[in-house]
Write an enzyme that holds these catalytic residues in place. Structure first.
Site, mmCIF file in Angstrom:
data_model
loop_
_atom_site.group_PDB
_atom_site.id
_atom_site.type_symbol
_atom_site.label_atom_id
_atom_site.label_comp_id
_atom_site.label_asym_id
_atom_site.label_seq_id
_atom_site.Cartn_x
_atom_site.Cartn_y
_atom_site.Cartn_z
ATOM 1 N N MET A 1 1.182 -1.293 0.300
ATOM 2 C CA MET A 1 -0.309 0.185 -0.326
ATOM 3 C C MET A 1 0.731 1.473 0.111
ATOM 4 O O MET A 1 2.086 1.300 0.563
ATOM 5 C CB MET A 1 -0.622 -0.213 1.640
ATOM 6 C CG MET A 1 -0.263 0.343 2.448
ATOM 7 S SD MET A 1 -0.330 -0.704 4.192
ATOM 8 C CE MET A 1 -0.159 -1.506 3.627
ATOM 9 N N ILE A 163 2.161 2.311 5.245
ATOM 10 C CA ILE A 163 2.883 2.322 4.474
ATOM 11 C C ILE A 163 3.757 1.411 3.816
ATOM 12 O O ILE A 163 4.478 1.070 5.200
ATOM 13 C CB ILE A 163 4.073 3.586 4.235
ATOM 14 C CG1 ILE A 163 5.154 4.359 4.996
ATOM 15 C CG2 ILE A 163 3.086 5.109 3.972
ATOM 16 C CD1 ILE A 163 6.031 5.420 4.970
ATOM 17 N N ASP A 164 4.016 1.538 3.234
ATOM 18 C CA ASP A 164 4.493 -0.651 2.827
ATOM 19 C C ASP A 164 5.830 -0.433 3.660
ATOM 20 O O ASP A 164 6.803 0.336 3.679
ATOM 21 C CB ASP A 164 4.973 -0.618 1.497
ATOM 22 C CG ASP A 164 3.231 -0.967 0.253
ATOM 23 O OD1 ASP A 164 2.585 -1.233 1.669
ATOM 24 O OD2 ASP A 164 3.630 -0.978 -0.473
ATOM 25 N N LYS A 165 6.147 -1.936 4.016
ATOM 26 C CA LYS A 165 7.353 -1.896 4.739
ATOM 27 C C LYS A 165 9.001 -1.192 3.414
ATOM 28 O O LYS A 165 9.902 -0.662 4.131
ATOM 29 C CB LYS A 165 8.441 -3.464 4.639
ATOM 30 C CG LYS A 165 9.257 -4.215 4.663
ATOM 31 C CD LYS A 165 9.491 -5.342 4.928
ATOM 32 C CE LYS A 165 10.672 -6.267 4.460
ATOM 33 N NZ LYS A 165 10.741 -7.566 4.352
#
Length: 344
Positions: A1, A163-165
Site C-alpha cells: 500500500m 506505508i509499505d515495508k
C-alpha cells in the site's frame, strides 16, 4: 500500500484495516484513584496538579480523562484550566485498555515531530509498520511500545495510517485516543495531505499528460496479493504535482494522494505505463528504457525496492488547531539513484 487510514467500527476490507482484528484482543484494567487537595496545592490548575499527583499517566492521557469525565473534582467535570481549592477531591475512575499482545522492542526511531498528543516518525526502508503474518517482531509498533509504553492503551499503538515495508517516509501517530480518532477523521475529510517523491520510467512530455490519474483500484482478479485498476474497484485519485526530468526517459515525481487505496501510487503509475523504479510487483521489465549507459542500467536493474518516499505530511493539530507540516529528505539510496540517472 502507499498509504491507507485506520478507522474504527468499519468492516475489515482492502482499504481500511480494522485495528481490533488480527488476534489483537483488547484487555482492560480499572483505575480508581483519589487525591485530596492540600492547602499548599490550592490555586493550582487541575491539569497541572493531576499530572503531579497521578504521575504514572501522561499529561495527554490525563487531559483526555478530564474531557471525558473520568477525572473529576468533587464528582464534577471541570475544564483543564480549573483552579482547585483546598480539600477538594480529585477522583480518577477509568479503564485502561491494552489492544495488543505485541511486545516492546528497543528499535531506534527517527522522530521528526513530537508533542504531548502527536508523533511523526520517518520510517526507514525495510521496517514493517505493524506485526502480522511473517513479521511478528521488528516493526514500528514494537518500537513504539518500547519508547512510549502508554501507546499500548491505543489501537495499533496509535497508528493513524501506514506505508509499505519498502516505502520510506513519514507517518503520523496519535499519542491519545482522541488525537488518533481526530487524525483518522482528517484523513477521511482530506485535511491531512501527503506528498511522495518517486523515480519513474518515463519522459517528461508523456508524464505531463497524466497530471491527474483517476482510476478505480481493487484486488487483482487472478493474483490476489496484487491490486489493479479494475472497473469494480474503489475510487482512487493520484495527482502528479511536479515532474523533474533526470534524463530523456526517467523523471523524479512529486505525487499527492487524494485517496488512500492499497498500493495506489504504484498501481496508478504502472497503469499509465510509467512504473516506479525497483518495484518488483508492478514495475517488471518496463522500467528499463533506452539511452542508459552501463552504470545507469545496472543502477535501475539492481535498485532493491520501489523508489518511493513519503517526504511531506501536513495535518491540523488535534489539540491546538495549528496547521502542522513536516518533511523528510530523500533517503540515501534514492539520492544515489537520482544522481546517477541525472549524470550527463
Amino acid at each position: 500500500m502507499d498509504e491507507i487510514y485506520i478507522h474504527h467500527n468499519q468492516d475489515d476490507n482492502d482499504d481500511v484495516h480494522n485495528p481490533n482484528s488480527d488476534n489483537n484482543e483488547s484487555e482492560s484494567a480499572s483505575v480508581n484513584l483519589l487525591h485530596i487537595v492540600t492547602a499548599s496545592q490550592a490555586g493550582m490548575r487541575i491539569d497541572k496538579l493531576s499530572a503531579q499527583v497521578f504521575g504514572e499517566f501522561s499529561r495527554a492521557q490525563l487531559q483526555d480523562w478530564l474531557k471525558s469525565g473520568a477525572l473529576t473534582v468533587n464528582d464534577s467535570v471541570v475544564k483543564p484550566k480549573y483552579r482547585v481549592k483546598a480539600d477538594e477531591q480529585l477522583q480518577l475512575q477509568a479503564q485502561i485498555e491494552s489492544h495488543s499482545e505485541d511486545k516492546p522492542e528497543d528499535i531506534a526511531l527517527d522522530i521528526i515531530y513530537e508533542d504531548d498528543t502527536v508523533l511523526v516518525i520517518n520510517k526507514p526502508v525495510g521496517m514493517v509498520v505493524h506485526p502480522g503474518a511473517g513479521n511478528p517482531t521488528g516493526t514500528l509498533v514494537n518500537a513504539l511500545l518500547y519508547h512510549y509504553p502508554n501507546q499500548a492503551q491505543l489501537p495499533r499503538a496509535g497508528l493513524v495510517h501506514r506505508i509499505d515495508k519498502d516505502t520510506s517516509g513519514l507517518l503520523v501517530i496519535g499519542k491519545t485516543k482522541s488525537a488518533q480518532l481526530e487524525l483518522q477523521e482528517q484523513l477521511k475529510d482530506k485535511s491531512v495531505y501527503r506528498h511522495y517523491r518517486c523515480v519513474v520510467a518515463g519522459d517528461q512530455a508523456s508524464l505531463m499528460r497524466h497530471r491527474t490519474i483517476d482510476a478505480p483500484i481493487g484486488r487483482h482478479r487472478s493474483q490476489r496479493t496484487k491490486m489493479a485498476v479494475i472497473g469494480t474497484g474503489k475510487p482512487a485519485v493520484t495527482h502528479i504535482q511536479e515532474i523533474t526530468e533526470l534524463s530523456a526517459n526517467y523523471c523524479l515525481l512529486d505525487v499527492c494522494l487524494e485517496t488512500g487505496r492499497t498500493h495506489q501510487i504504484r498501481v496508478h503509475l504502472s497503469h499509465i505505463g510509467h512504473p516506479i523504479i525497483g518495484d518488483a510487483v508492478y514495475g517488471s521489465k518496463s522500467q528499463l528504457r533506452s539511452g542508459l549507459d552501463v552504470a545507469q542500467r545496472q543502477a535501475v536493474i539492481e535498485f532493491p525496492r520501489q523508489a518511493l518516499h513519503a517526504y511531506c505530511l501536513g495535518f491540523i493539530h488535534p489539540e491546538t488547531g495549528e496547521e502542522i507540516e513536516v518533511t523528510a529528505p530523500l533517503p540515501e539510496d534514492m539520492q544515489a539513484l537520482v544522481s546517477i540517472l541525472a549524470e550527463g
